[in-house]
Design a protein around this motif. Structure first.
Motif, PDB file in Angstrom:
ATOM      1  N   ALA A 409      21.250 -28.490  -3.375  1.00 51.70           N
ATOM      2  CA  ALA A 409      22.631 -28.386  -3.864  1.00 51.70           C
ATOM      3  C   ALA A 409      22.731 -27.401  -5.027  1.00 51.70           C
ATOM      4  O   ALA A 409      23.659 -26.591  -5.095  1.00 51.70           O
ATOM      5  CB  ALA A 409      23.134 -29.764  -4.292  1.00 51.70           C
ATOM      6  N   ALA A 410      21.765 -27.461  -5.948  1.00 54.11           N
ATOM      7  CA  ALA A 410      21.787 -26.570  -7.114  1.00 54.11           C
ATOM      8  C   ALA A 410      21.643 -25.108  -6.705  1.00 54.11           C
ATOM      9  O   ALA A 410      22.138 -24.211  -7.395  1.00 54.11           O
ATOM     10  CB  ALA A 410      20.683 -26.955  -8.094  1.00 54.11           C
ATOM     11  N   ALA A 411      20.962 -24.858  -5.582  1.00 55.29           N
ATOM     12  CA  ALA A 411      20.785 -23.485  -5.099  1.00 55.29           C
ATOM     13  C   ALA A 411      21.962 -23.030  -4.235  1.00 55.29           C
ATOM     14  O   ALA A 411      21.960 -21.906  -3.726  1.00 55.29           O
ATOM     15  CB  ALA A 411      19.490 -23.377  -4.297  1.00 55.29           C
ATOM     16  N   GLY A 412      22.955 -23.908  -4.066  1.00 51.13           N
ATOM     17  CA  GLY A 412      24.140 -23.536  -3.302  1.00 51.13           C
ATOM     18  C   GLY A 412      23.941 -23.523  -1.803  1.00 51.13           C
ATOM     19  O   GLY A 412      24.653 -22.821  -1.082  1.00 51.13           O
ATOM     20  N   VAL A 413      22.985 -24.313  -1.312  1.00 48.98           N
ATOM     21  CA  VAL A 413      22.687 -24.360   0.118  1.00 48.98           C
ATOM     22  C   VAL A 413      23.169 -25.689   0.683  1.00 48.98           C
ATOM     23  O   VAL A 413      22.937 -26.744   0.088  1.00 48.98           O
ATOM     24  CB  VAL A 413      21.169 -24.206   0.374  1.00 48.98           C
ATOM     25  N   LYS A 414      23.831 -25.654   1.831  1.00 52.21           N
ATOM     26  CA  LYS A 414      24.270 -26.875   2.493  1.00 52.21           C
ATOM     27  C   LYS A 414      23.064 -27.581   3.104  1.00 52.21           C
ATOM     28  O   LYS A 414      22.137 -26.939   3.608  1.00 52.21           O
ATOM     29  CB  LYS A 414      25.297 -26.567   3.586  1.00 52.21           C
ATOM     30  N   PHE A 415      23.104 -28.909   3.078  1.00 52.68           N
ATOM     31  CA  PHE A 415      21.984 -29.696   3.587  1.00 52.68           C
ATOM     32  C   PHE A 415      21.681 -29.378   5.048  1.00 52.68           C
ATOM     33  O   PHE A 415      20.521 -29.230   5.437  1.00 52.68           O
ATOM     34  CB  PHE A 415      22.277 -31.191   3.412  1.00 52.68           C
ATOM     35  N   ASN A 416      22.721 -29.254   5.872  1.00 57.39           N
ATOM     36  CA  ASN A 416      22.486 -28.972   7.295  1.00 57.39           C
ATOM     37  C   ASN A 416      21.882 -27.582   7.503  1.00 57.39           C
ATOM     38  O   ASN A 416      21.066 -27.370   8.400  1.00 57.39           O
ATOM     39  CB  ASN A 416      23.778 -29.117   8.100  1.00 57.39           C
ATOM     40  N   ASP A 417      22.250 -26.624   6.630  1.00 60.53           N
ATOM     41  CA  ASP A 417      21.665 -25.283   6.724  1.00 60.53           C
ATOM     42  C   ASP A 417      20.190 -25.314   6.338  1.00 60.53           C
ATOM     43  O   ASP A 417      19.366 -24.588   6.902  1.00 60.53           O
ATOM     44  CB  ASP A 417      22.424 -24.305   5.819  1.00 60.53           C
ATOM     45  N   ILE A 423      13.390 -26.819  10.059  1.00 62.43           N
ATOM     46  CA  ILE A 423      12.972 -27.856  10.998  1.00 62.43           C
ATOM     47  C   ILE A 423      11.806 -27.438  11.895  1.00 62.43           C
ATOM     48  O   ILE A 423      10.868 -28.216  12.115  1.00 62.43           O
ATOM     49  CB  ILE A 423      14.178 -28.344  11.850  1.00 62.43           C
ATOM     50  N   LYS A 424      11.805 -26.207  12.423  1.00 62.24           N
ATOM     51  CA  LYS A 424      10.713 -25.779  13.298  1.00 62.24           C
ATOM     52  C   LYS A 424       9.402 -25.665  12.509  1.00 62.24           C
ATOM     53  O   LYS A 424       8.335 -26.074  13.003  1.00 62.24           O
ATOM     54  CB  LYS A 424      11.053 -24.451  13.970  1.00 62.24           C
ATOM     55  N   SER A 425       9.485 -25.123  11.315  1.00 61.16           N
ATOM     56  CA  SER A 425       8.292 -25.024  10.459  1.00 61.16           C
ATOM     57  C   SER A 425       7.803 -26.407  10.076  1.00 61.16           C
ATOM     58  O   SER A 425       6.597 -26.675  10.040  1.00 61.16           O
ATOM     59  CB  SER A 425       8.618 -24.208   9.204  1.00 61.16           C
ATOM     60  N   TRP A 426       8.750 -27.297   9.781  1.00 57.18           N
ATOM     61  CA  TRP A 426       8.414 -28.671   9.407  1.00 57.18           C
ATOM     62  C   TRP A 426       7.679 -29.363  10.551  1.00 57.18           C
ATOM     63  O   TRP A 426       6.654 -30.026  10.333  1.00 57.18           O
ATOM     64  CB  TRP A 426       9.689 -29.421   9.046  1.00 57.18           C
ATOM     65  N   LEU A 427       8.174 -29.199  11.758  1.00 59.89           N
ATOM     66  CA  LEU A 427       7.540 -29.825  12.920  1.00 59.89           C
ATOM     67  C   LEU A 427       6.140 -29.256  13.155  1.00 59.89           C
ATOM     68  O   LEU A 427       5.220 -29.984  13.547  1.00 59.89           O
ATOM     69  CB  LEU A 427       8.401 -29.615  14.172  1.00 59.89           C
ATOM     70  N   ALA A 428       5.973 -27.953  12.882  1.00 60.83           N
ATOM     71  CA  ALA A 428       4.652 -27.333  13.045  1.00 60.83           C
ATOM     72  C   ALA A 428       3.649 -27.941  12.069  1.00 60.83           C
ATOM     73  O   ALA A 428       2.497 -28.237  12.434  1.00 60.83           O
ATOM     74  CB  ALA A 428       4.759 -25.821  12.830  1.00 60.83           C
ATOM     75  N   VAL A 429       4.071 -28.146  10.832  1.00 61.81           N
ATOM     76  CA  VAL A 429       3.169 -28.723   9.825  1.00 61.81           C
ATOM     77  C   VAL A 429       2.943 -30.210  10.102  1.00 61.81           C
ATOM     78  O   VAL A 429       1.843 -30.727   9.887  1.00 61.81           O
ATOM     79  CB  VAL A 429       3.731 -28.499   8.402  1.00 61.81           C
ATOM     80  N   VAL A 430       3.970 -30.912  10.591  1.00 62.11           N
ATOM     81  CA  VAL A 430       3.775 -32.299  11.003  1.00 62.11           C
ATOM     82  C   VAL A 430       2.739 -32.364  12.130  1.00 62.11           C
ATOM     83  O   VAL A 430       1.926 -33.290  12.196  1.00 62.11           O
ATOM     84  CB  VAL A 430       5.113 -32.930  11.461  1.00 62.11           C
TER      85      VAL A 430
END
Length: 445
Positions: A409-417, A423-430
């Motif tokens: 939020a502080a960086a001005g980015v929407k949560f869904n963005d 998400i793809k990088s997250w799944l790769a590391v998972v």
């Protein structure tokens, strides 16, 4: 066609508070017996002691009261966010940050990837040692400046800072709030599995850093406009940057060597903020005014952190947290080793949504997971690894993690963005986490 607007972070967390209240009516109440642990001094759960209890009634008013109560309980973190955030806001207004970033970009203008790698390694080390997360909230202005100058997606820069810190915490063999606490609760030697953990740490951080750099590069062709002569850095800017960097180093030293809490960190950066304002020729009144403006920039981030605690409060009032843990762990007892271990990881991921505290989840679940591993003839190290991986990786995506929500939020980015980007990088590391658990079954056999 009308564009669908994704809910504001405030709406998301208030929604989770309401949802947790609904769950208090749907999920049976129960609790485990707890006893003091001689090794850690904390209360731990006694295996086999779960029992259903009379369901307490959580009124609508109590649910509403949990909102300010959660913010009050997170008061020390809110103060930390305000004081550190105010300090960095002062540093930014002196012009030192801009000058420092320009000098850094100019120095590495032909080695941008090297700069980003150093950035990721620095924050992954911070995550591995002090579980840095809330402290990054106040660095949002720096991250925005860095992203603009490097012509990188701001989400990638968040990934290389906050994301790398959380990935570092996930794979760290020395994280005091996760791996070390888990080792103690599992009655394991703190050095056990060090080599294995270091190997996975290198692989995990390496993959995450590569993906964040690759996905965050601008789609536009690089032009000569990036090459510029930076603004000269005088002694005032140099001293301000030295104090700012020194403050971060001292903070890490205080946390690791002297068990500093939020109040010590807050007071340190309050002094640094005032000092930098005076050195930057803002004057006494100008420094005070700028500091107060910094509070305004950070107050929402502080409220977000508090609201995340409100979710846990409602679940605690309804006495359903132990029921959730019991329901997720009990089915794992009759499964094959490979399935049970990966099932434990998935169960810990789910538990971390209503239990956003890293150390809290360790204390709640490790004493239950350890007997399960003993029953299956699996090393207790697997219980620690599964918990550690799940907790820190979930911290990147769960809305109940106030620290992550506040940074975004502080960086001005929407949560869904943010979720869409990682998400793809997250799944790769998972995937690395799950693969390492499979290998660990053999390694620690």
């Amino acid at each position: 066609m009308k564009k669908i607007t994704f809910p504001h972070p405030l709406i998301i967390l208030v929604g989770f508070v309401l949802l947790s209240w609904v769950f208090t009516f749907l999920i049976p109440s129960g609790n485990y017996e707890r006893k003091p642990d001689e090794l850690t001094g904390r209360e731990v759960v006694v295996k086999g002691s779960y029992e259903l209890i009379e369901k307490p009634s959580v009124s609508f008013q109590e649910m509403l009261m949990a909102i300010p109560e959660g913010i009050i309980l997170g008061g020390d973190i809110v103060v930390l966010i305000l004081l550190i955030g105010g300090a960095f806001y002062v540093v930014e207004k002196t012009g030192a940050l801009q000058a420092g970033v320009e000098a850094l970009i100019f120095r590495f203008q032909k080695q941008q990837n090297l700069l980003l790698i150093f950035l990721s390694l620095g924050f992954s080390f911070a995550g591995a040692t002090i579980a840095m997360q809330e402290e990054i909230i106040a660095m949002a202005p720096i991250l925005i400046i860095l992203a603009k100058n490097l012509r990188m997606d701001i989400r990638s820069i968040i990934g290389l800072t906050l994301g790398s810190s959380l990935a570092g915490a996930a794979f760290s063999p020395i994280n005091p709030f996760n791996s070390l606490l888990g080792q103690q609760l599992a009655e394991l030697d703190l050095s056990e599995g060090l080599i294995f953990r270091m190997i996975v740490f290198i692989i995990g951080i390496g993959l995450w850093t590569f993906l964040m750099i690759r996905n965050g590069k601008s789609k536009e062709p690089v032009t000569a406009s990036i090459k510029f002569e930076p603004s000269p850095i005088g002694w005032r800017h140099s001293l301000i940057l030295f104090l700012s960097l020194g403050g971060i180093i001292v903070m890490g030293w205080g946390i690791t060597q002297h068990d500093w809490g939020y109040n010590e960190m807050s007071s340190l950066f309050f002094v640094i903020g005032i000092s930098c304002g005076l050195i930057g020729k803002l004057g006494l009144n100008g420094t005070a005014k700028t500091y107060s403006e910094g509070f305004g920039e950070m107050i929402f981030a502080g409220v977000i952190v508090g609201l995340a605690r409100s979710v846990y409060l409602v679940l605690e009032k309804g006495k359903i947290i132990d029921t959730v843990i019991y329901s997720l762990f009990t089915p794992l007892e009759g499964l094959p080793d490979l399935v049970a271990v990966n099932g434990l990881f998935l169960a810990q991921c789910l538990i971390h949504i209503p239990v956003p505290s890293t150390s809290g989840q360790n204390v709640l679940t490790i004493p239950l997971a350890v007997p399960l591993m003993d029953l299956l003839g699996i090393s207790r190290q697997l219980a620690v690894l599964a918990t550690q991986y799940a907790v820190s990786m979930m911290d990147m995506i769960t809305p109940t993690n106030g620290g992550m929500m506040a940074v975004v939020a502080a960086a001005g980015v929407k949560f869904n963005d943010w979720i869409r980007f990682i998400i793809k990088s997250w799944l790769a590391v998972v995937g690395i986490c799950l693969l390492s658990l499979i290998i660990a079954l053999i390694w620690f056999h």
